[in-house]
Design a protein around this motif. Structure first.
Motif, PDB file in Angstrom:
ATOM      1  N   THR A 174       0.842  -1.184   0.000  1.00  0.00           N
ATOM      2  CA  THR A 174       0.000   0.000   0.000  1.00  0.00           C
ATOM      3  C   THR A 174       0.876   1.232   0.000  1.00  0.00           C
ATOM      4  OG1 THR A 174      -1.711  -1.188   1.207  1.00  0.00           O
ATOM      5  CG2 THR A 174      -1.845   1.215   1.230  1.00  0.00           C
ATOM      6  N   VAL A 175       0.590   2.139  -0.951  1.00  0.00           N
ATOM      7  CA  VAL A 175       1.335   3.382  -1.085  1.00  0.00           C
ATOM      8  C   VAL A 175       0.323   4.514  -1.241  1.00  0.00           C
ATOM      9  CG1 VAL A 175       2.937   4.668  -2.586  1.00  0.00           C
ATOM     10  CG2 VAL A 175       3.355   2.257  -2.109  1.00  0.00           C
ATOM     11  N   GLU A 176       0.669   5.675  -0.722  1.00  0.00           N
ATOM     12  CA  GLU A 176      -0.180   6.852  -0.873  1.00  0.00           C
ATOM     13  C   GLU A 176      -0.097   7.333  -2.319  1.00  0.00           C
ATOM     14  OE1 GLU A 176      -2.907   9.447   0.745  1.00  0.00           O
ATOM     15  OE2 GLU A 176      -1.909   7.847   1.852  1.00  0.00           O
ATOM     16  N   GLU A 177      -1.271   7.410  -2.994  1.00  0.00           N
ATOM     17  CA  GLU A 177      -1.353   7.911  -4.358  1.00  0.00           C
ATOM     18  C   GLU A 177      -2.245   9.148  -4.354  1.00  0.00           C
ATOM     19  OE1 GLU A 177      -2.647   4.719  -6.899  1.00  0.00           O
ATOM     20  OE2 GLU A 177      -0.843   3.543  -6.534  1.00  0.00           O
ATOM     21  N   ASP A 178      -2.498   9.733  -5.521  1.00  0.00           N
ATOM     22  CA  ASP A 178      -3.327  10.937  -5.610  1.00  0.00           C
ATOM     23  C   ASP A 178      -4.677  10.770  -4.928  1.00  0.00           C
ATOM     24  OD1 ASP A 178      -1.354  12.239  -6.999  1.00  0.00           O
ATOM     25  OD2 ASP A 178      -2.278  11.954  -8.968  1.00  0.00           O
ATOM     26  N   LYS A 205      -3.385   3.169  -1.765  1.00  0.00           N
ATOM     27  CA  LYS A 205      -3.820   2.191  -2.769  1.00  0.00           C
ATOM     28  C   LYS A 205      -2.919   0.971  -2.720  1.00  0.00           C
ATOM     29  CE  LYS A 205      -6.448   1.245  -6.325  1.00  0.00           C
ATOM     30  NZ  LYS A 205      -7.863   1.213  -6.366  1.00  0.00           N
ATOM     31  N   ARG A 237      -1.393  -2.166  -4.465  1.00  0.00           N
ATOM     32  CA  ARG A 237      -1.081  -2.668  -5.805  1.00  0.00           C
ATOM     33  C   ARG A 237       0.126  -3.599  -5.706  1.00  0.00           C
ATOM     34  NH1 ARG A 237      -3.789   0.703  -9.466  1.00  0.00           N
ATOM     35  NH2 ARG A 237      -4.013   2.860  -8.836  1.00  0.00           N
ATOM     36  N   ARG A 285       3.685  -4.226  -6.230  1.00  0.00           N
ATOM     37  CA  ARG A 285       4.829  -3.316  -6.319  1.00  0.00           C
ATOM     38  C   ARG A 285       6.109  -4.086  -6.008  1.00  0.00           C
ATOM     39  NH1 ARG A 285       2.221   1.870  -6.002  1.00  0.00           N
ATOM     40  NH2 ARG A 285       0.213   1.707  -4.967  1.00  0.00           N
ATOM     41  N   THR A 340       5.740  -0.320 -10.073  1.00  0.00           N
ATOM     42  CA  THR A 340       4.324  -0.588  -9.798  1.00  0.00           C
ATOM     43  C   THR A 340       3.693  -1.258 -11.003  1.00  0.00           C
ATOM     44  OG1 THR A 340       4.154   1.347  -8.362  1.00  0.00           O
ATOM     45  CG2 THR A 340       2.094   0.479  -9.243  1.00  0.00           C
ATOM     46  N   TRP A 378       0.428  -1.565 -12.633  1.00  0.00           N
ATOM     47  CA  TRP A 378      -0.821  -0.811 -12.551  1.00  0.00           C
ATOM     48  C   TRP A 378      -2.044  -1.663 -12.832  1.00  0.00           C
ATOM     49  CZ3 TRP A 378      -0.386   3.640 -10.190  1.00  0.00           C
ATOM     50  CH2 TRP A 378       0.863   4.271 -10.189  1.00  0.00           C
TER      51      TRP A 378
END
Length: 178
Positions: free
Chosen positions: A19-23, A27, A29, A31, A38, A40
């Motif tokens: 889990t990574v902070e995205e816009d 989220k 994904r 990775r 990543t 996608w």
């Protein structure tokens, strides 16, 4: 984990669900924990054609893929290639799979097909010529538009849209429960 991506294509480390902070917020994904790559997993564009055979009294061509079980007949479909427009791609697919020449294309719409992680870009193709199937297809049917039966998912929605544009209320198949 996605069957397509198990290892990082940049450094060969096994991918992990991270889990990574995205816009849009955090989220999860696939990775790479080593280099940050990543995966996608974006939907793949698939092209589809409702083929109206103008030299066969406007009959619709439906085909059965050689890999499909049972006797289900569907639209001509295929993946868009890099460097081609959707219109060029569906003309190519129709020619490759049926040997028909497309005279006219009209966009029917765009539908999601989440079960296969695809987005379907569907066209009405007016085509003519001698039908010669590629080895990818086992057989075909020519059906009068008023006798065509639609299926409830994916390209069946495109076929129903085309029928409605012709003033024909779609008839629906009942698919077996999976």
């Amino acid at each position: 984990m996605s069957a397509t991506f198990r290892f990082c294509p940049q450094c060969a480390t096994e991918l992990a669900l991270l889990t990574v902070e995205e816009d849009g917020g955090p989220k999860e994904r696939l990775r790479c924990p080593a280099c940050g790559f990543t995966h996608w997993n974006n939907p793949t564009p698939v092209l589809a054609a409702v083929i109206e055979c103008t030299d066969r009294e406007g009959q619709v061509l439906l085909a059965r893929n050689a890999a499909w079980q049972g006797r289900f007949f569907g639209l001509i479909t295929g993946f868009m290639e890099a460097g081609e427009t959707p219109e060029d791609g569906i003309r190519r697919e129709v020619a490759e799979e049926t040997s028909l020449e497309v005279d006219k294309l009209e966009l029917l719409g765009v539908w999601d097909f989440q079960r296969m992680n695809q987005i379907i870009i569907a066209y009405h193709a007016q085509a003519r010529g001698e039908i010669r199937l590629s080895p990818e297809l086992a057989e075909y049917k020519l059906i009068a538009p008023e006798d065509v039966r639609c299926w409830p998912a994916g390209t069946g929605q495109a076929l129903a849209t085309w029928l409605r544009r012709k003033g024909i209320e779609p008839q629906w198949l009942e698919l077996p429960k999976v």
